[in-house]
Design an enzyme around this catalytic site. Structure first.
Site, PDB file in Angstrom:
ATOM      1  NE  ARG A   1       5.639 -12.879  22.360  1.00 34.36           N
ATOM      2  CZ  ARG A   1       5.536 -14.205  22.465  1.00 34.36           C
ATOM      3  NH1 ARG A   1       5.229 -14.947  21.425  1.00 34.36           N
ATOM      4  NH2 ARG A   1       5.752 -14.800  23.624  1.00 34.36           N
TER       5      ARG A   1
ATOM      6  CE1 TYR B   1       4.815  -1.203  -1.525  1.00 35.99           C
ATOM      7  CE2 TYR B   1       5.223  -3.106  -0.118  1.00 35.99           C
ATOM      8  CZ  TYR B   1       5.309  -1.746  -0.359  1.00 35.99           C
ATOM      9  OH  TYR B   1       5.885  -0.935   0.574  1.00 35.99           O
TER      10      TYR B   1
ATOM     11  CG  ASP C   1      -1.261  -7.213  -1.166  1.00 36.12           C
ATOM     12  OD1 ASP C   1      -2.268  -6.513  -0.939  1.00 36.12           O
ATOM     13  OD2 ASP C   1      -0.103  -6.853  -0.902  1.00 36.12           O
TER      14      ASP C   1
ATOM     15  CE  LYS D   1       0.017   1.824   1.476  1.00 33.48           C
ATOM     16  NZ  LYS D   1       0.693   0.740   2.140  1.00 33.48           N
TER      17      LYS D   1
HETATM   18  N1  PLP Z   1       0.966  -4.534  -0.206  1.00 34.12           N
HETATM   19  C1  PLP Z   1       0.708  -3.491  -1.005  1.00 34.12           C
HETATM   20  C2  PLP Z   1      -0.090  -3.718  -2.267  1.00 34.12           C
HETATM   21  C3  PLP Z   1       1.164  -2.210  -0.685  1.00 34.12           C
HETATM   22  O1  PLP Z   1       0.893  -1.169  -1.506  1.00 34.12           O
HETATM   23  C4  PLP Z   1       1.929  -2.040   0.499  1.00 34.12           C
HETATM   24  C5  PLP Z   1       2.462  -0.708   0.882  1.00 34.12           C
HETATM   25  O2  PLP Z   1       2.498   0.221   0.101  1.00 34.12           O
HETATM   26  C6  PLP Z   1       2.194  -3.163   1.297  1.00 34.12           C
HETATM   27  C7  PLP Z   1       1.687  -4.379   0.933  1.00 34.12           C
HETATM   28  C8  PLP Z   1       3.011  -3.026   2.552  1.00 34.12           C
HETATM   29  O3  PLP Z   1       2.257  -2.390   3.524  1.00 34.12           O
HETATM   30  P1  PLP Z   1       2.838  -1.627   4.827  1.00 34.12           P
HETATM   31  O4  PLP Z   1       3.491  -0.389   4.366  1.00 34.12           O
HETATM   32  O5  PLP Z   1       1.607  -1.420   5.660  1.00 34.12           O
HETATM   33  O6  PLP Z   1       3.795  -2.591   5.485  1.00 34.12           O
END
Ligand code: PLP
Length: 385
Positions: free
Chosen positions: A51, A105, A177, A202
């Protein structure tokens, strides 16, 4: 920790690898143990416990992720949202304020709208392309600035260099991000970002078969993120970490193929009389093309376009034979969606239209299929409309 910098193709294969590997293994194994024997005098956060993200398979993965982003260190998380929430919890306290991009997002957006208040955080949406909005929103209690490298679904690119610089000048932690770009196309640490995060679900994983995330940055900042993660429990399991490390080895070749496919499709779509508008930062017609060309090594595998009305968009998707109709992105298989029905379905029509998500908008995540086959498939679906 690593700061080694080689070409991204070489780094993807070799960075972080132990040579020789355990028992001469070329592939770093999954150390599934939750706990390891302690050394005399070991500090608590040096203890190898799953963890705490300190076990050998986890540290191996962190080295690889850090090298790809050109950062000092990294920590892997159980999802992209665990990366977002841990990064934010590490940079904002109760009573603190953040500047956040006005296009985020959906999950990050609702994390803020649903949970910030109960955590005692406040935030102001700002336009990442307009520094005047940042200056106006800045408060004495502002501690962080959150943006995305490329927005979804219109693929806008903000003044990212400006955001990092403004944050530095005003004592804010800059957080980005970088999911849509991947470190193959953009490494935000190089332009001065403090924390870079990903949904590794992704491009980093790349095969639509795992959920994971990561945050990279300086040793000190990642220690804070790791502390949040250890307490809130969003650590990545080593089995998933193994799949992620395996995916990372082909990241550069995959993303380069996806960049090329997206460019070819964008050109095909832009030249077709049945398509109203194409959004791809690699096209000279995209409003942020110059900025993307300056910041990025490639324009990415995502594109969006308008087909006039929702029914035409629907018929187009039905006529495609290669891409799957599915949300998400970044995998080896092409995916196609209508954002109005997926990522943006929770927004009111007015809010959707304000950010350009109309019924006729189609979003395409390019896979690594043959460019000729993808272009032919899209052309025949368009011709059939
Ligand atoms: N950030 C972006 C730009 C995303 O497109 C996504 C998911 O689609 C996330 C964060 C969240 O990711 P996760 O689904 O792996 O939690």
């Amino acid at each position: 920790m690593t700061t080694e910098r080689r070409s991204i193709e070489t780094a993807a294969v070799h960075a972080g690898e132990r040579r020789p590997g355990p028992d001469g293994s070329l592939v770093f194994p999954i150390f599934q143990g939750t706990v390891f024997e302690s050394e005399p005098g070991e500090a608590y956060d040096e203890i190898k416990y799953l963890r705490l993200s300190t076990t050998p398979s986890q540290v191996y993965l962190h080295d690889k992720l850090a090298a790809l982003e050109g950062a000092q260190t990294a920590v892997a998380t159980a999802s992209g949202m665990a990366a977002v929430s841990s990064a934010l919890l590490s940079v904002i306290q109760t009573g603190g304020h953040m500047l956040v991009s006005d296009v985020l997002y959906g999950g990050t957006h609702s994390l803020l709208t649903d949970f910030a208040e109960r955590l005692g955080w406040s935030y102001t949406f700002v336009d990442p392309a307009d520094s005047q909005t940042w200056k106006t929103a800045l408060r004495p209690e502002t501690t962080a600035f959150l943006v995305e490298s490329v927005t979804n679904p219109l693929l806008r690119v903000g003044d990212l260099r400006g955001v990092a610089e403004f944050s530095r000048e005003n004592g804010l932690v800059s957080v980005i991000d970088n999911t849509f770009t991947s470190p193959v196309n953009f490494r935000p640490v190089e332009v001065g970002f403090d924390l870079v995060l990903h949904s590794a679900t992704k491009y980093l994983g790349g095969h639509s078969d795992l959920v994971a995330g990561c945050v990279v940055g300086s040793t000190e900042r990642i220690a804070e993120v790791r502390s949040v993660l250890s307490h809130f429990g969003g650590t990545l399991d080593p089995h998933v970490g193994f799949l992620l490390a395996r995916g990372l080895k082909t990241l550069a070749v995959r993303v380069k193929a996806q960049n090329a496919n997206a460019m070819a499709l964008a050109r095909e779509l832009a030249a077709h009389p049945g398509v109203d508008e194409v959004y791809y930062p690699g096209l000279e017609s995209h409003p942020d093309h110059a900025r993307a060309a300056e910041l990025f090594d490639g324009f990415g595998g995502m594109l969006a376009f308008r087909l006039g009305d929702g029914q035409r968009a629907e018929r187009f998707i039905d006529a495609l034979t290669l891409p799957y109709r599915a949300p998400s992105l970044g995998g080896v298989e092409s995916l196609v969606t209508q954002p109005v029905k997926t990522s943006h379905s929770g927004l009111s029509r007015a809010d959707r239209e304000r950010i350009g998500v109309t019924d006729d908008l189609v979003r395409f995540s390019c896979g690594v299929e043959s460019m000729d086959d993808l272009v032919a498939d899209v052309r025949s679906a368009l011709d059939a409309l």
